[in-house]
Design a protein around this motif. Structure first.
Motif, PDB file in Angstrom:
ATOM      1  N   LYS A 293     -46.954  17.881  21.248  1.00 21.65           N
ATOM      2  CA  LYS A 293     -46.038  18.439  20.238  1.00 21.65           C
ATOM      3  C   LYS A 293     -46.849  19.012  19.089  1.00 21.65           C
ATOM      4  O   LYS A 293     -47.774  18.370  18.590  1.00 21.65           O
ATOM      5  CB  LYS A 293     -45.084  17.362  19.717  1.00 21.65           C
ATOM      6  N   ARG A 294     -46.473  20.226  18.678  1.00 19.93           N
ATOM      7  CA  ARG A 294     -47.126  20.888  17.552  1.00 19.93           C
ATOM      8  C   ARG A 294     -46.089  21.641  16.733  1.00 19.93           C
ATOM      9  O   ARG A 294     -44.985  21.930  17.217  1.00 19.93           O
ATOM     10  CB  ARG A 294     -48.182  21.887  18.034  1.00 19.93           C
ATOM     11  N   ALA A 295     -46.474  22.020  15.533  1.00 21.65           N
ATOM     12  CA  ALA A 295     -45.605  22.848  14.693  1.00 21.65           C
ATOM     13  C   ALA A 295     -45.546  24.252  15.281  1.00 21.65           C
ATOM     14  O   ALA A 295     -46.571  24.837  15.653  1.00 21.65           O
ATOM     15  CB  ALA A 295     -46.149  22.895  13.270  1.00 21.65           C
ATOM     16  N   ALA A 296     -44.348  24.815  15.361  1.00 22.20           N
ATOM     17  CA  ALA A 296     -44.188  26.168  15.900  1.00 22.20           C
ATOM     18  C   ALA A 296     -44.904  27.199  15.044  1.00 22.20           C
ATOM     19  O   ALA A 296     -45.307  28.258  15.535  1.00 22.20           O
ATOM     20  CB  ALA A 296     -42.701  26.514  16.007  1.00 22.20           C
ATOM     21  N   SER A 297     -45.088  26.909  13.761  1.00 25.60           N
ATOM     22  CA  SER A 297     -45.794  27.834  12.865  1.00 25.60           C
ATOM     23  C   SER A 297     -47.275  27.926  13.198  1.00 25.60           C
ATOM     24  O   SER A 297     -47.962  28.830  12.733  1.00 25.60           O
ATOM     25  CB  SER A 297     -45.630  27.381  11.408  1.00 25.60           C
ATOM     26  N   THR A 298     -47.766  27.009  14.010  1.00 23.76           N
ATOM     27  CA  THR A 298     -49.159  27.032  14.447  1.00 23.76           C
ATOM     28  C   THR A 298     -49.291  27.678  15.818  1.00 23.76           C
ATOM     29  O   THR A 298     -50.181  28.490  16.055  1.00 23.76           O
ATOM     30  CB  THR A 298     -49.731  25.600  14.507  1.00 23.76           C
ATOM     31  N   THR A 299     -48.383  27.330  16.721  1.00 28.41           N
ATOM     32  CA  THR A 299     -48.499  27.812  18.107  1.00 28.41           C
ATOM     33  C   THR A 299     -47.820  29.154  18.346  1.00 28.41           C
ATOM     34  O   THR A 299     -48.211  29.905  19.239  1.00 28.41           O
ATOM     35  CB  THR A 299     -47.871  26.802  19.076  1.00 28.41           C
ATOM     36  N   PHE A 300     -46.739  29.443  17.572  1.00 28.88           N
ATOM     37  CA  PHE A 300     -45.911  30.639  17.781  1.00 28.88           C
ATOM     38  C   PHE A 300     -45.297  30.665  19.182  1.00 28.88           C
ATOM     39  O   PHE A 300     -44.987  31.723  19.725  1.00 28.88           O
ATOM     40  CB  PHE A 300     -46.705  31.934  17.533  1.00 28.88           C
ATOM     41  N   LEU A 301     -45.118  29.487  19.765  1.00 31.10           N
ATOM     42  CA  LEU A 301     -44.472  29.377  21.075  1.00 31.10           C
ATOM     43  C   LEU A 301     -42.999  29.026  20.888  1.00 31.10           C
ATOM     44  O   LEU A 301     -42.596  28.442  19.884  1.00 31.10           O
ATOM     45  CB  LEU A 301     -45.156  28.291  21.906  1.00 31.10           C
ATOM     46  N   LYS A 302     -42.182  29.387  21.874  1.00 31.83           N
ATOM     47  CA  LYS A 302     -40.747  29.112  21.777  1.00 31.83           C
ATOM     48  C   LYS A 302     -40.474  27.612  21.761  1.00 31.83           C
ATOM     49  O   LYS A 302     -39.581  27.135  21.068  1.00 31.83           O
ATOM     50  CB  LYS A 302     -40.021  29.771  22.953  1.00 31.83           C
ATOM     51  N   GLU A 303     -41.214  26.877  22.567  1.00 33.22           N
ATOM     52  CA  GLU A 303     -41.044  25.425  22.623  1.00 33.22           C
ATOM     53  C   GLU A 303     -42.388  24.765  22.347  1.00 33.22           C
ATOM     54  O   GLU A 303     -43.299  24.849  23.164  1.00 33.22           O
ATOM     55  CB  GLU A 303     -40.510  25.004  23.986  1.00 33.22           C
ATOM     56  N   SER A 304     -42.490  24.114  21.200  1.00 38.87           N
ATOM     57  CA  SER A 304     -43.754  23.489  20.814  1.00 38.87           C
ATOM     58  C   SER A 304     -43.664  21.967  20.862  1.00 38.87           C
ATOM     59  O   SER A 304     -44.509  21.272  20.318  1.00 38.87           O
ATOM     60  CB  SER A 304     -44.153  23.939  19.408  1.00 38.87           C
TER      61      SER A 304
END
Length: 617
Positions: free
Chosen positions: A579-590
Motif C-alpha cells: 500500500k502506498r499513497a496515490a500521490s506517489t505512485t500515480f496508479l489507479k489502485e495503490s
C-alpha cells in the motif's frame, strides 16, 4: 570482427578499433588505465596524443585518481593530454575556434533549464507557432539529433532559439556537442588540429552516447581508427531521455569496419555470485537485444553466499522504517546506499532515517524555487546587460504580478489571456536586441511608447535597483525588498511555503553535515545510481507499476534495475510495499500493489523472500 580470446589482456591489443564489453564490476576503468599505460610504455603514443572521454565529471576525477594509483602508477607528466567529459571536450573545441563556431570567445554555457525553457518559448512565438513545438526542439537537441530541415516547424523554432542564444552571448548545454561537430565537419584544419590531440581516443560508458556524441567520436577517429578503444555494456544503457541508445554499441562493427576487435570481460570483482546471477537473469529475460557475454566467474569471497533479500511489507511506512533499520545496523561497518524510484519517495525515507539518528546525502535537494528566483534577480541586478537572466526575471513578473498584467490592453480579457499577450509583447523585444544592444536596452527603448512595458521597467526593475542602491545596507529596506520580491517573483506562494522551503534547506544542511560518527546513507534516484558501488544496497519500490513503470520501455526498465542491483558489493535488499499513497505512485489502485515481475525473474536459489503482514485489530 575479431574476438579477443584473452579479455584480461584486451588493453594490449593493437591496432584497434577495439570494443571491450564490460559487465558491472568487471574492471572497465582498470582496463582503460592499463590501456593508457600500455600505449605509453610501448612508445605507441605520447601523453599529448591520448584523450580519455568519460560520461561524468565525477568519472573523470575517478579516472585521474585511478591512473595515479600504484596499480597503474602514472606520474603527473604522463597523464593524458585530454581527460574530460564529452561536453567539456566539445566546449574546448569551440573556445579554441570561436570564429569557426560563429560565437564570441566570451560565450558562456546556459545550463539552467528554467532559463532555457523561457528562451525556447520565445523562439516559438517569434517563429509563429503556439502548439508546444518548443518541447520538441528541447527533446531533439537533447538527443543530439539535429535535422536542420526548415520545412519542419521544430527546426524553424530551433533556428530562432539559436539566434536568441547568440544575442545573449550564450550557447546551451547541447550546443557544446552540436556546434563542435559542425565546426569539425566544416573546417579541415580544425579537425586535423583536434585529431592530433585524439590520435588515441579512449571512451568510457560507450553504451550511453547519443547521436551527437557518436558523430564527435566518428569525426575524431576518422582515418585513425586504430587508436579507438571503447568500453561499455549495452545491458547498462539507461539514458534514453538524453538520446542514449544501446544501438551505438550494438552497431560498433557496422560503424567502424570489419577490423573491429571485441573483448568480453568475465570476472566479477564487485558483486557476489547470487547478486550478479540474479540481476543478470532479469536483464536477460526482458532485454531481447542484449549482446552475448560469457557466464561470469567469481572469487570465493566472504559473504558470497548471501542471497538477494526481498522484503514485502504492508505499507510504505513499514518499508521506510525497515530501510532505516537495516541502514542503522549496517552503517557502522559498511557503506550503505538507498536507491529510490524518484524524488517523491524521498520525504518518507528521510523522516525514517532521521528518526534513527542517521545522516544522509541526497543530490536532489528540497524545493529550491524561491531561493533560486531571488538568486537570478541578484544576477540581473549585478549585470543588467545579461539578457538571458533578465528574460527569466520578466517571465516571473508576468506569471506573478497580476496587478501589472491587468494593465494590458483589451481589458475584457481574462488574466490568462493577458499573460499570453504580455509574454508575446516581451518576446517581440528580441527584434531590437543585437551585439550592441541588450534586452534591457530594448525594453527601455520600447517603454517610451508602451505603458505596460514602461511600468515593467520603471515600477518593477528600476524600483528594485533604486531600492538596493538607496537602502541596500539599511534594515528599513529589508521589508520593502521582501515585499517587492513577493510581488514580482513569488518565491513561495504563501508565507508558509517560504518557511517550509527555508526549513527544508535547514534540515538538509543539518542532515548532511551532522549525525553519527559513522558515514551517511547515500540516497540516489535510479538513474543517478550509475557508477556507484557500496557494501549494502537498498532498492525501494520494487513493485509492479513502479519498477518497472506502467508505460515505461520494459527493456530499458530492466536495464535500469540491473544497474541499480549491481551496485552491491556484499548485500542487496529489495523492498516492495502493498500500500502506498496515490500521490506517489500515480496508479489507479495503490492499496493492492504486487511485487515487481523483476523479482519473479530472479532465480529462487538466488533470493530469499521475507513477507511481513500487519496485525488485524
Amino acid at each position: 570482427m575479431i574476438e579477443i580470446s584473452e579479455p584480461s589482456l584486451s588493453h594490449r591489443e593493437f591496432p584497434g578499433p577495439i570494443l571491450v564489453l564490460a559487465p558491472p564490476g568487471t574492471g572497465k576503468t582498470h582496463q582503460l588505465g592499463l590501456r593508457i599505460k600500455y600505449l605509453l610504455e610501448e612508445g605507441v603514443a605520447s601523453p599529448e596524443e591520448i584523450a580519455v572521454i568519460t560520461f561524468t565529471t565525477a568519472a573523470a576525477r575517478g579516472m585521474r585518481e585511478k591512473l595515479r594509483d600504484p596499480k597503474i602508477g602514472l606520474p603527473p607528466e604522463a597523464l593524458p593530454g585530454i581527460l574530460s567529459t564529452m561536453h567539456s571536450l566539445g566546449y574546448a573545441i569551440l573556445l579554441s575556434n570561436p570564429s569557426a563556431a560563429g560565437i564570441s570567445s566570451e560565450c558562456e554555457v546556459l545550463s539552467e533549464d528554467a532559463l532555457r525553457s523561457v528562451l525556447l518559448r520565445d523562439a516559438e512565438q517569434i517563429a509563429g507557432f503556439n502548439a508546444g513545438e518548443w518541447k520538441a526542439v528541447k527533446e531533439c537537441r537533447q538527443s543530439g539529433a539535429c535535422d536542420r530541415d526548415l520545412a519542419l516547424p521544430k527546426c524553424r523554432v530551433c533556428q530562432e532559439y539559436v539566434e536568441l542564444l547568440r544575442k545573449c552571448a550564450r550557447i546551451d548545454y547541447d550546443d557544446q556537442l552540436l556546434l563542435a561537430c559542425q565546426v569539425l565537419t566544416e573546417n579541415a584544419d580544425v579537425l586535423a588540429e583536434w585529431q592530433a590531440k585524439t590520435k588515441h581516443l579512449l571512451v568510457d560508458e560507450y553504451q550511453d552516447i547519443n547521436q551527437a556524441q557518436f558523430e564527435l567520436i566518428r569525426l575524431l577517429s576518422l582515418k585513425q581508427r586504430e587508436g579507438l578503444f571503447v568500453v561499455g555494456d549495452d545491458d547498462q544503457s539507461i539514458f534514453s531521455f538524453r538520446g542514449g541508445s544501446p544501438q551505438f554499441i550494438r552497431q560498433f562493427e557496422d560503424s567502424f569496419g570489419p577490423e573491429v576487435k571485441i573483448g568480453r570481460l568475465q570476472k566479477s570483482w564487485r558483486c557476489p555470485k547470487h547478486i550478479m546471477i540474479g540481476a543478470r537473469a532479469v536483464v536477460t529475460k526482458f532485454y531481447s537485444g542484449s549482446m552475448w557475454k560469457p557466464e561470469p566467474v567469481f572469487d570465493d569471497e566472504p559473504g558470497a553466499a548471501q542471497k538477494i533479500l526481498f522484503h514485502e511489507l504492508p505499507s510504505e511506512e513499514w518499508e521506510a522504517n525497515k530501510v532505516a533499520k537495516i541502514a542503522e545496523e549496517k552503517i557502522r561497518k559498511h557503506t550503505v546506499i538507498a536507491i529510490i524510484p524518484n524524488r517523491l519517495y524521498f520525504p518518507l525515507l528521510r523522516r525514517a532515517l532521521l528518526r534513527h539518528h542517521l545522516s544522509y546525502t541526497y543530490r536532489v535537494l528540497p524545493s529550491s524555487d524561491g531561493l533560486i528566483r531571488i538568486a537570478r534577480l541578484a544576477d540581473w541586478l549585478e549585470n543588467p546587460k545579461d539578457s538571458a537572466v533578465l528574460r527569466y526575471v520578466l517571465d516571473l513578473v508576468v506569471k506573478n504580478h497580476d496587478e501589472l498584467v491587468r494593465t494590458i490592453a483589451n481589458s475584457s480579457e481574462g488574466i490568462t489571456e493577458k499573460r499570453r499577450l504580455a509574454t508575446q509583447r516581451i518576446a517581440g523585444l528580441w527584434s531590437r536586441v543585437n551585439m550592441d544592444s541588450s534586452l534591457y536596452d530594448a525594453l527601455r527603448d520600447a517603454a517610451q511608447h508602451d505603458g505596460f512595458l514602461r511600468q515593467l521597467a520603471e515600477d518593477c526593475l528600476e524600483r528594485m535597483q533604486r531600492l538596493l542602491d538607496e537602502q541596500g545596507g539599511s534594515r528599513h529596506g529589508l521589508a520593502r525588498f521582501l515585499g517587492d520580491c513577493g510581488t514580482l517573483l513569488a518565491p513561495g506562494k504563501t508565507p508558509g511555503g517560504v518557511i517550509s522551503e527555508v526549513r527544508g534547506w535547514e534540515s538538509e544542511i543539518a542532515a548532511t553535515q551532522h549525525g553519527t560518527s559513522s558515514g551517511p546513507v547515500g540516497i540516489y534516484n535510479l538513474p543517478s545510481s550509475k557508477g556507484l558501488e557500496a557494501d549494502i544496497v537498498l532498492v525501494v519500490g520494487v513493485t509492479e507499476g513502479i519498477v518497472p513503470e506502467v508505460d515505461g520501455d520494459i527493456e530499458e526498465q530492466a536495464r535500469l534495475f540491473y544497474v541499480a542491483a549491481t551496485r552491491a558489493r556484499r548485500e542487496l535488499h529489495l523492498f516492495s510495499a502493498r500500500k502506498r499513497a496515490a500521490s506517489t505512485t500515480f496508479l489507479k489502485e495503490s492499496y493492492q500493489l504486487n511485487p515487481s515481475r523483476f523479482v519473479e525473474a530472479i532465480p529462487d536459489d538466488c533470493k530469499e523472500v521475507l513477507r511481513v503482514y500487519a496485525r488485524r485489530r
